[in-house]
Design a protein around this motif. Sequence first.
Motif, PDB file in Angstrom:
ATOM      1  N   ALA A  20       0.835  -1.209   0.000  1.00  0.00           N
ATOM      2  CA  ALA A  20       0.000   0.000   0.000  1.00  0.00           C
ATOM      3  C   ALA A  20       0.864   1.251   0.000  1.00  0.00           C
ATOM      4  CB  ALA A  20      -0.943  -0.010   1.200  1.00  0.00           C
ATOM      5  N   ILE A  21       1.917   1.265   0.796  1.00  0.00           N
ATOM      6  CA  ILE A  21       2.811   2.422   0.865  1.00  0.00           C
ATOM      7  C   ILE A  21       3.521   2.629  -0.471  1.00  0.00           C
ATOM      8  CG2 ILE A  21       4.993   3.217   1.897  1.00  0.00           C
ATOM      9  CD1 ILE A  21       3.879   2.020   4.569  1.00  0.00           C
ATOM     10  N   ARG A  23       2.463   1.699  -3.445  1.00  0.00           N
ATOM     11  CA  ARG A  23       1.464   2.172  -4.414  1.00  0.00           C
ATOM     12  C   ARG A  23       1.149   3.652  -4.193  1.00  0.00           C
ATOM     13  NH1 ARG A  23      -2.232  -0.982  -3.185  1.00  0.00           N
ATOM     14  NH2 ARG A  23      -3.622   0.432  -2.105  1.00  0.00           N
ATOM     15  N   ILE A  24       0.951   4.047  -2.936  1.00  0.00           N
ATOM     16  CA  ILE A  24       0.662   5.448  -2.628  1.00  0.00           C
ATOM     17  C   ILE A  24       1.819   6.337  -3.092  1.00  0.00           C
ATOM     18  CG2 ILE A  24       0.458   7.107  -0.713  1.00  0.00           C
ATOM     19  CD1 ILE A  24      -1.246   4.930   0.746  1.00  0.00           C
ATOM     20  N   ALA A  25       3.046   5.929  -2.843  1.00  0.00           N
ATOM     21  CA  ALA A  25       4.209   6.723  -3.255  1.00  0.00           C
ATOM     22  C   ALA A  25       4.245   6.890  -4.778  1.00  0.00           C
ATOM     23  CB  ALA A  25       5.502   6.076  -2.757  1.00  0.00           C
ATOM     24  N   HIS A  26       3.981   5.815  -5.506  1.00  0.00           N
ATOM     25  CA  HIS A  26       3.958   5.903  -6.975  1.00  0.00           C
ATOM     26  C   HIS A  26       2.844   6.842  -7.448  1.00  0.00           C
ATOM     27  CE1 HIS A  26       7.006   3.121  -8.532  1.00  0.00           C
ATOM     28  NE2 HIS A  26       6.828   2.462  -7.395  1.00  0.00           N
ATOM     29  N   LEU A  40       5.935  16.149   2.758  1.00  0.00           N
ATOM     30  CA  LEU A  40       4.991  15.262   3.437  1.00  0.00           C
ATOM     31  C   LEU A  40       4.863  15.724   4.881  1.00  0.00           C
ATOM     32  CD1 LEU A  40       6.308  11.782   2.204  1.00  0.00           C
ATOM     33  CD2 LEU A  40       4.464  13.147   1.233  1.00  0.00           C
ATOM     34  N   VAL A  41       3.635  15.763   5.382  1.00  0.00           N
ATOM     35  CA  VAL A  41       3.388  16.129   6.772  1.00  0.00           C
ATOM     36  C   VAL A  41       2.515  15.043   7.376  1.00  0.00           C
ATOM     37  CG1 VAL A  41       2.379  17.819   8.342  1.00  0.00           C
ATOM     38  CG2 VAL A  41       3.606  18.606   6.303  1.00  0.00           C
ATOM     39  N   ARG A  52       7.182   8.990   6.719  1.00  0.00           N
ATOM     40  CA  ARG A  52       8.611   8.657   6.555  1.00  0.00           C
ATOM     41  C   ARG A  52       8.793   7.465   5.619  1.00  0.00           C
ATOM     42  NH1 ARG A  52       9.384   9.559  12.824  1.00  0.00           N
ATOM     43  NH2 ARG A  52       9.987  11.748  12.800  1.00  0.00           N
ATOM     44  N   ARG A  53       7.922   6.485   5.725  1.00  0.00           N
ATOM     45  CA  ARG A  53       8.002   5.321   4.833  1.00  0.00           C
ATOM     46  C   ARG A  53       7.701   5.726   3.389  1.00  0.00           C
ATOM     47  NH1 ARG A  53       5.358   0.073   7.843  1.00  0.00           N
ATOM     48  NH2 ARG A  53       6.357   0.306   9.869  1.00  0.00           N
ATOM     49  N   ILE A  54       6.694   6.576   3.202  1.00  0.00           N
ATOM     50  CA  ILE A  54       6.367   7.051   1.855  1.00  0.00           C
ATOM     51  C   ILE A  54       7.543   7.853   1.292  1.00  0.00           C
ATOM     52  CG2 ILE A  54       4.872   8.615   0.535  1.00  0.00           C
ATOM     53  CD1 ILE A  54       2.578   7.731   2.481  1.00  0.00           C
TER      54      ILE A  54
END
Length: 182
Positions: A20-21, A23-26, A40-41, A52-54
Amino acid sequence: MAAELNEKAQILEQAGIQRAITRIAHEIAERNDGTEGLVLVGLRSRGVDLARRIARELKLIAETDVPVGALDVTLYRDDLDKVGPQPVVRTTEIPFSINEKRVVLVDDVLYTGRTIRAALDSLIDLGRPRLIQLAVLIDRGHRELPIRADYVGKNVPTSRQEQIQVLLTEEDGEDKVVIVKG
């Protein structure tokens, strides 16, 4: 930990959270044509860990660092009187300007939308972003305000009597998302 939570069902395990992380980053990189001017906040506390992971995934995708900040919205909540006589206020740490930036707010669970409304109020007090987007790991529905996420790891329909608990290694020693009986 699971016995303490009165766990009803596990929704995601460590690998599912990572997918999920990723996919969200892409999706963030694609929708924003890269990462230039992007910050990112994360909302305290698990939203910060997810942000932080994203950011780590975005670095792999775009080969640039994306700044990450932490936002505490406790004093902006509209239910502060229900939190208790001494709500725990944690620090907001945004060591960069958000003026004219594309801000992605990151939270673990989107439910009524009230926490996100508080986050928007808090962000606007800090500056004038070019735009604000929302990324959440879980969207469980039941909105009370006209707020929607731009990026969602997983939609999980729930009843109002259920709760979603996101456990992350940084805070809880393990990665999983569970439905908990209310």
